[in-house]
Design a protein around this motif. Sequence first.
Motif, PDB file in Angstrom:
ATOM      1  N   ARG A 130      45.890   1.997 -79.218  1.00 30.66           N
ATOM      2  CA  ARG A 130      46.289   1.273 -80.438  1.00 30.66           C
ATOM      3  C   ARG A 130      45.789   2.001 -81.673  1.00 30.66           C
ATOM      4  NH1 ARG A 130      42.213  -1.544 -78.413  1.00 30.66           N
ATOM      5  NH2 ARG A 130      43.632  -2.844 -77.254  1.00 30.66           N
ATOM      6  N   ASP A 151      36.202  -2.294 -79.964  1.00 35.04           N
ATOM      7  CA  ASP A 151      36.171  -3.676 -80.400  1.00 35.04           C
ATOM      8  C   ASP A 151      35.048  -4.405 -79.646  1.00 35.04           C
ATOM      9  OD1 ASP A 151      37.129  -6.655 -79.848  1.00 35.04           O
ATOM     10  OD2 ASP A 151      38.034  -5.984 -81.734  1.00 35.04           O
ATOM     11  N   GLY A 179      44.906   0.341 -85.403  1.00 30.92           N
ATOM     12  CA  GLY A 179      44.887  -0.910 -86.146  1.00 30.92           C
ATOM     13  C   GLY A 179      45.446  -2.029 -85.296  1.00 30.92           C
ATOM     14  N   ASP A 180      46.452  -2.732 -85.816  1.00 34.15           N
ATOM     15  CA  ASP A 180      47.087  -3.821 -85.070  1.00 34.15           C
ATOM     16  C   ASP A 180      48.310  -3.355 -84.279  1.00 34.15           C
ATOM     17  OD1 ASP A 180      45.253  -5.651 -86.047  1.00 34.15           O
ATOM     18  OD2 ASP A 180      46.456  -6.080 -87.836  1.00 34.15           O
ATOM     19  N   LEU A 181      48.611  -2.075 -84.337  1.00 34.03           N
ATOM     20  CA  LEU A 181      49.783  -1.538 -83.647  1.00 34.03           C
ATOM     21  C   LEU A 181      49.396  -1.102 -82.236  1.00 34.03           C
ATOM     22  CD1 LEU A 181      52.775  -0.747 -83.852  1.00 34.03           C
ATOM     23  CD2 LEU A 181      52.026   1.508 -84.666  1.00 34.03           C
ATOM     24  N   GLU A 182      49.964  -1.775 -81.235  1.00 32.34           N
ATOM     25  CA  GLU A 182      49.672  -1.476 -79.836  1.00 32.34           C
ATOM     26  C   GLU A 182      50.683  -0.471 -79.297  1.00 32.34           C
ATOM     27  OE1 GLU A 182      47.197  -2.609 -77.897  1.00 32.34           O
ATOM     28  OE2 GLU A 182      46.315  -3.999 -79.361  1.00 32.34           O
TER      29      GLU A 182
END
Length: 273
Positions: free
Chosen positions: A102, A75, A104-107
Amino acid sequence: MAADPPADRLGVGIGWRSEIDLTVEHLPGVEFTEVVAEQVNPERVPESLRLMRERGIPVIPHGVALGLGGAERPDLARLDHLAAAAQALGSPLVSEHLAYVRSGDLEAGHLLPVPRTRDALSVIVENVRIALDCLPVPLALENVAALFGWPGDELTEAQFLGELVERTGVKLLIDVANLYTNQVNLGFDAVKALDALPLEHVAYVHVAGGHGHGDVWHDTHTASPPEEVLDLLAELCARHRPPGVLLEWDADYPSDAVLSEELDRIRAAMNRG
């Protein structure tokens, strides 16, 4: 501002945490420190870190959320923050973990080990090259502690790290407490790993304590490093003297006197090596 030590001579240090900021600032014999990068506001550096910098004590931003071990590219906003922290602190280098964090948006909520396959290595090489291009100072990557290993590994951890260094020029942050954790939890031989690692590329070393629960060791950073971890530090120093060694302690903080004694234990282990 006092002159910084040479890049290849950090000395013995302790991790900076807001709960013990004055302790780290005033503890005798602290030659460098490390701060969690995600907790640094580059526009408002904590006073104790600013004062340490004025005394010539190097401060290294240590990232925990970049996720270079994932399939997605790094990122750029996180890289920009890491770069800004390094510039605000006048840091000689920055460090991060070679970990999967992670999708995607899943940590994941934890620093997970990466699959040590050729395909994974190729992806991580590109991720590391992107990071190096975005950072104003060298990058060191840390080996992580694990409670499990991925099936189908094609390389040992030392081989994986060695090839990553060869293909990217990245430096290493070797955590001997994590080597010990993986020896207990996964059966890996920590001393053999030291024999195979490219120790001449080590930027500095982590030391920490933890707690055992049955046959599992948890690297909690909340206790005194066990002698087994300090023995690994001595083994590392016998093979190659690292530029610096840093004590991590993240909660359940002891007295200043105890922390000072822990730094003396680290120095003694280095001298044994």
